[in-house]
Design an enzyme around this catalytic site. Structure first.
Site, PDB file in Angstrom:
ATOM      1  N   HIS A 265     -50.246-114.827 -85.317  1.00 30.10           N
ATOM      2  CA  HIS A 265     -51.212-115.331 -84.321  1.00 30.10           C
ATOM      3  C   HIS A 265     -51.874-116.593 -84.886  1.00 30.10           C
ATOM      4  CE1 HIS A 265     -53.916-115.323 -81.003  1.00 30.10           C
ATOM      5  NE2 HIS A 265     -54.699-114.311 -81.306  1.00 30.10           N
ATOM      6  N   HIS A 306     -43.136-117.846 -78.730  1.00 33.85           N
ATOM      7  CA  HIS A 306     -44.377-117.414 -78.079  1.00 33.85           C
ATOM      8  C   HIS A 306     -44.049-116.254 -77.147  1.00 33.85           C
ATOM      9  CE1 HIS A 306     -48.170-117.594 -75.891  1.00 33.85           C
ATOM     10  NE2 HIS A 306     -48.615-118.328 -76.895  1.00 33.85           N
ATOM     11  N   ASP A 364     -49.434-124.103 -82.766  1.00 36.31           N
ATOM     12  CA  ASP A 364     -49.692-124.162 -84.216  1.00 36.31           C
ATOM     13  C   ASP A 364     -48.756-125.089 -84.960  1.00 36.31           C
ATOM     14  OD1 ASP A 364     -50.371-120.826 -83.648  1.00 36.31           O
ATOM     15  OD2 ASP A 364     -51.853-122.215 -84.464  1.00 36.31           O
TER      16      ASP A 364
HETATM   17  C1  SDX Z   1     -50.431-118.065 -81.207  1.00 32.63           C
HETATM   18  O1  SDX Z   1     -50.576-114.969 -77.328  1.00 32.63           O
HETATM   19  C2  SDX Z   1     -51.006-116.166 -77.438  1.00 32.63           C
HETATM   20  O2  SDX Z   1     -51.315-116.821 -76.456  1.00 32.63           O
HETATM   21  C3  SDX Z   1     -51.165-116.682 -78.860  1.00 32.63           C
HETATM   22  C4  SDX Z   1     -51.610-118.129 -78.978  1.00 32.63           C
HETATM   23  C5  SDX Z   1     -53.018-118.330 -78.517  1.00 32.63           C
HETATM   24  O3  SDX Z   1     -53.380-119.478 -78.184  1.00 32.63           O
HETATM   25  O4  SDX Z   1     -53.822-117.359 -78.581  1.00 32.63           O
HETATM   26  O5  SDX Z   1     -50.761-118.972 -78.248  1.00 32.63           O
HETATM   27  C6  SDX Z   1     -51.597-118.583 -80.456  1.00 32.63           C
HETATM   28  O6  SDX Z   1     -50.522-117.012 -81.781  1.00 32.63           O
HETATM   29  C7  SDX Z   1     -49.143-118.840 -81.160  1.00 32.63           C
HETATM   30  C8  SDX Z   1     -47.985-118.123 -81.934  1.00 32.63           C
HETATM   31  C9  SDX Z   1     -48.151-118.441 -83.410  1.00 32.63           C
HETATM   32  N1  SDX Z   1     -47.219-117.647 -84.200  1.00 32.63           N
HETATM   33  C10 SDX Z   1     -46.146-118.201 -84.792  1.00 32.63           C
HETATM   34  O7  SDX Z   1     -45.828-119.385 -84.681  1.00 32.63           O
HETATM   35  C11 SDX Z   1     -45.389-117.237 -85.687  1.00 32.63           C
HETATM   36  C12 SDX Z   1     -43.880-117.372 -85.422  1.00 32.63           C
HETATM   37  N2  SDX Z   1     -43.589-116.873 -84.099  1.00 32.63           N
HETATM   38  C13 SDX Z   1     -43.167-115.486 -83.984  1.00 32.63           C
HETATM   39  O8  SDX Z   1     -43.711-114.621 -84.899  1.00 32.63           O
HETATM   40  C14 SDX Z   1     -43.093-115.009 -82.541  1.00 32.63           C
HETATM   41  O9  SDX Z   1     -42.478-115.989 -81.816  1.00 32.63           O
HETATM   42  C15 SDX Z   1     -44.386-114.608 -81.841  1.00 32.63           C
HETATM   43  C16 SDX Z   1     -45.172-113.628 -82.629  1.00 32.63           C
HETATM   44  C17 SDX Z   1     -45.207-115.807 -81.571  1.00 32.63           C
HETATM   45  C18 SDX Z   1     -43.975-113.981 -80.507  1.00 32.63           C
HETATM   46  O10 SDX Z   1     -43.351-112.773 -80.809  1.00 32.63           O
HETATM   47  P1  SDX Z   1     -42.772-111.846 -79.636  1.00 32.63           P
HETATM   48  O11 SDX Z   1     -43.236-112.248 -78.313  1.00 32.63           O
HETATM   49  O12 SDX Z   1     -42.992-110.428 -80.040  1.00 32.63           O
HETATM   50  O13 SDX Z   1     -41.273-112.230 -79.628  1.00 32.63           O
HETATM   51  P2  SDX Z   1     -40.206-111.416 -80.372  1.00 32.63           P
HETATM   52  O14 SDX Z   1     -40.651-111.157 -81.767  1.00 32.63           O
HETATM   53  O15 SDX Z   1     -39.834-110.263 -79.488  1.00 32.63           O
HETATM   54  O16 SDX Z   1     -39.035-112.487 -80.437  1.00 32.63           O
HETATM   55  C19 SDX Z   1     -38.031-112.477 -79.496  1.00 32.63           C
HETATM   56  C20 SDX Z   1     -36.793-112.842 -80.303  1.00 32.63           C
HETATM   57  C21 SDX Z   1     -36.578-111.936 -81.524  1.00 32.63           C
HETATM   58  O17 SDX Z   1     -35.180-111.861 -81.749  1.00 32.63           O
HETATM   59  P3  SDX Z   1     -34.386-110.540 -81.204  1.00 32.63           P
HETATM   60  O18 SDX Z   1     -35.108-109.316 -81.807  1.00 32.63           O
HETATM   61  O19 SDX Z   1     -34.520-110.587 -79.701  1.00 32.63           O
HETATM   62  O20 SDX Z   1     -32.994-110.705 -81.725  1.00 32.63           O
HETATM   63  O21 SDX Z   1     -36.938-114.170 -80.850  1.00 32.63           O
HETATM   64  C22 SDX Z   1     -36.946-114.100 -82.274  1.00 32.63           C
HETATM   65  C23 SDX Z   1     -37.228-112.666 -82.660  1.00 32.63           C
HETATM   66  O22 SDX Z   1     -36.619-112.362 -83.911  1.00 32.63           O
HETATM   67  N3  SDX Z   1     -38.014-114.990 -82.730  1.00 32.63           N
HETATM   68  C24 SDX Z   1     -37.907-115.818 -83.759  1.00 32.63           C
HETATM   69  C25 SDX Z   1     -39.147-116.485 -83.814  1.00 32.63           C
HETATM   70  N4  SDX Z   1     -39.946-116.034 -82.851  1.00 32.63           N
HETATM   71  C26 SDX Z   1     -39.245-115.095 -82.189  1.00 32.63           C
HETATM   72  N5  SDX Z   1     -36.899-116.075 -84.625  1.00 32.63           N
HETATM   73  C27 SDX Z   1     -37.137-117.015 -85.562  1.00 32.63           C
HETATM   74  N6  SDX Z   1     -38.300-117.699 -85.687  1.00 32.63           N
HETATM   75  C28 SDX Z   1     -39.321-117.461 -84.824  1.00 32.63           C
HETATM   76  N7  SDX Z   1     -40.457-118.146 -84.945  1.00 32.63           N
END
Ligand code: SDX
Length: 428
Positions: A265, A306, A364
């Site tokens: 997050h 996201h 971010d």
């Molecule tokens: C913020 O909610 C909000 O609005 C948050 C925010 C706000 O203003 O409040 O926007 C701020 O928190 C932005 C996000 C910051 N976090 C990151 O940048 C960390 C990296 N991102 C990931 O951890 C992830 O994308 C999340 C946590 C942001 C979202 O996770 P989800 O929605 O649970 O998505 P997921 O984990 O189910 O991913 C779907 C797929 C997965 O692969 P499969 O299991 O389907 O094979 O996409 C992959 C994930 O492994 N994936 C990634 C990835 N993000 C998702 N693979 C590699 N790198 C990534 N960054």
């Protein structure tokens, strides 16, 4: 208008009629509140398809990359508004007149100082305590100072608490920074704007003032604005859940700060900078992108992906433009981190894995590069996100308390042991 409903048929049994509701924009919802009467719950651990509340504050269309605050697009607010005006919009629900804006700015300036005993409180932390650890404590402790405004049923108390939180977060964040680097605290200077004041408290010393460049002030103000609110994200949902028990606003915001800290997050901006430093050179990009795609490797590309945006995050687009402006003003156009970030973004956006999973840069990805260029240490990045987001948290808290609400109490799918006898220790 005809009342719409959804029909649920379970194992061919007589169906369950569930009412549906439509909002102004976005998905319709199925009201499942009565499902418990039918001995069945819904199951949605990450709340991917669950609306936990009704809200008028912010709307996101993840497919189109749209973000509206009270109906105004984030791009327009970033260009035409400023952080305090956006705070007014989020909390009050409408854009202020010139007089209302002037009054609000005066009110916020009036509350920028913190109680002197906050200095003793901070001095109790180790010199290298993470600013987010300190902010959690400081904000929670605020409820011990303001006994005059803790009646959450009183709108005036709710409003003064919101003003105090918006006004004092920059002061406390800057104090955490000064504690971290062992410098004296710098008091707010109320002749300065909100963002100017923050940079002043961060970088001035008793020996000399910090001349704030207008372009850097604008960039700082825009960073606060872009982080102001974002619907029911993890930290805002935490604030709402804490508030649903009747906890005071300072305790609720402290809970939001704790939730924001995680690298998935708000902690992602700090993690992006650490990741870019670890990648080091664009020749290492393919190796790290491969790691991010490897299911057996916990590494993820920080700043990418996201839960809601399956298109570009409109804030990232504005942030990238701001990044360009700041680096140009500072003569850092060739900043290696920014160049590496742009290469990484380009590489990922052309990669089938990221394309197929609709992973784009989020808010971010670029914010950390601007903050680093402004001279802000990486451990302060999430504290700045928390400072900007405080208005969103307190606006959602106020909206919930103002309307009818019940204590949040999710149910579960129990998978533990069924009833069993207690074995005496010699028989275990
Ligand atoms: C913020 O909610 C909000 O609005 C948050 C925010 C706000 O203003 O409040 O926007 C701020 O928190 C932005 C996000 C910051 N976090 C990151 O940048 C960390 C990296 N991102 C990931 O951890 C992830 O994308 C999340 C946590 C942001 C979202 O996770 P989800 O929605 O649970 O998505 P997921 O984990 O189910 O991913 C779907 C797929 C997965 O692969 P499969 O299991 O389907 O094979 O996409 C992959 C994930 O492994 N994936 C990634 C990835 N993000 C998702 N693979 C590699 N790198 C990534 N960054």
């Amino acid at each position: 208008m005809t009342k719409r409903s959804a029909t649920l048929i379970i194992d061919g049994q007589p169906h369950i009629e569930l009412p549906m509701h439509s909002g102004t924009l976005g998905h319709d919802v199925i009201d499942i509140g009565s499902l418990g009467d039918h001995n069945v719950f819904t199951y949605d651990p990450g709340f991917s398809a669950t609306a936990a509340c009704q809200s008028d504050i912010t709307y996101i269309d993840g497919e189109k990359g749209v973000l509206l605050h009270r109906g105004y697009p984030i791009e327009v607010l970033a260009e035409k508004s400023d952080y305090l005006e956006t705070c007014y919009l989020l909390f009050e629900g409408y854009l202020p007149t010139a007089d209302q804006k002037a009054d609000f700015e005066k009110t916020i300036r009036y509350h920028t100082m913190v109680n002197r005993s906050m200095e003793q409180f901070i001095s109790g932390f180790r010199y290298d305590a993470h600013p987010m650890a300190m902010l959690c404590g400081l904000v929670g402790a605020m409820s011990s100072f303001y006994h005059d405004s803790l009646d959450i049923t009183n709108q005036q108390h709710r409003t003064i608490s919101a003003h105090r939180l918006i006004a004092k977060m920059p002061t406390m964040a800057a104090m955490c920074h000064k504690h971290f680097i062992g410098q004296p605290y710098i008091y707010p200077d109320n002749s300065l704007s909100y963002a100017e004041n923050f940079l002043h408290m961060m970088f001035s010393t008793p020996c000399e003032d910090y001349p704030v460049h207008p372009a850097l002030t604008r960039a700082m103000d825009r960073i606060f604005l872009l982080h102001a609110d974002h619907e029911q994200n993890a930290s805002t949902s935490t604030v709402r859940l804490a508030g649903s028990s009747g906890a005071n606003p300072f305790a609720c915001i402290a809970a939001g700060i704790a939730a924001l800290w995680g690298p998935a997050h708000g902690g992602a901006n700090e993690a992006v900078l650490n990741m870019l430093s670890e990648i080091g050179d664009e020749k290492n990009i393919p190796k790290f992108v491969l790691k991010a795609k490897d299911k057996n490797d916990p590494f993820r590309l920080m700043g990418f992906g996201h839960r809601v945006y399956k298109n570009h995050d409109p804030r990232a687009t504005v942030m990238r433009e701001s990044c360009n402006e700041v680096l140009t003003v500072l003569g850092l156009e060739n900043d290696p981190l920014f160049k590496l970030a742009k290469k990484l973004e380009q590489f990922a956006l052309e990669d089938d894995y990221f394309i197929s999973k609709k992973l784009y840069p989020n808010v971010d990805f670029y914010s950390g590069i601007i903050l680093k260029a402004l001279g802000i240490p990486v451990e302060m990045f999430t504290g700045i996100f928390a400072t900007g987001r405080t208005v969103g948290w307190v606006s959602h808290w106020n909206e919930m308390i103002t309307n009818a609400y019940r204590i949040g109490r999710p149910r579960q799918l129990y998978t533990g042991p069924a009833l069993r006898d207690f074995p005496p220790i010699e028989e275990r």
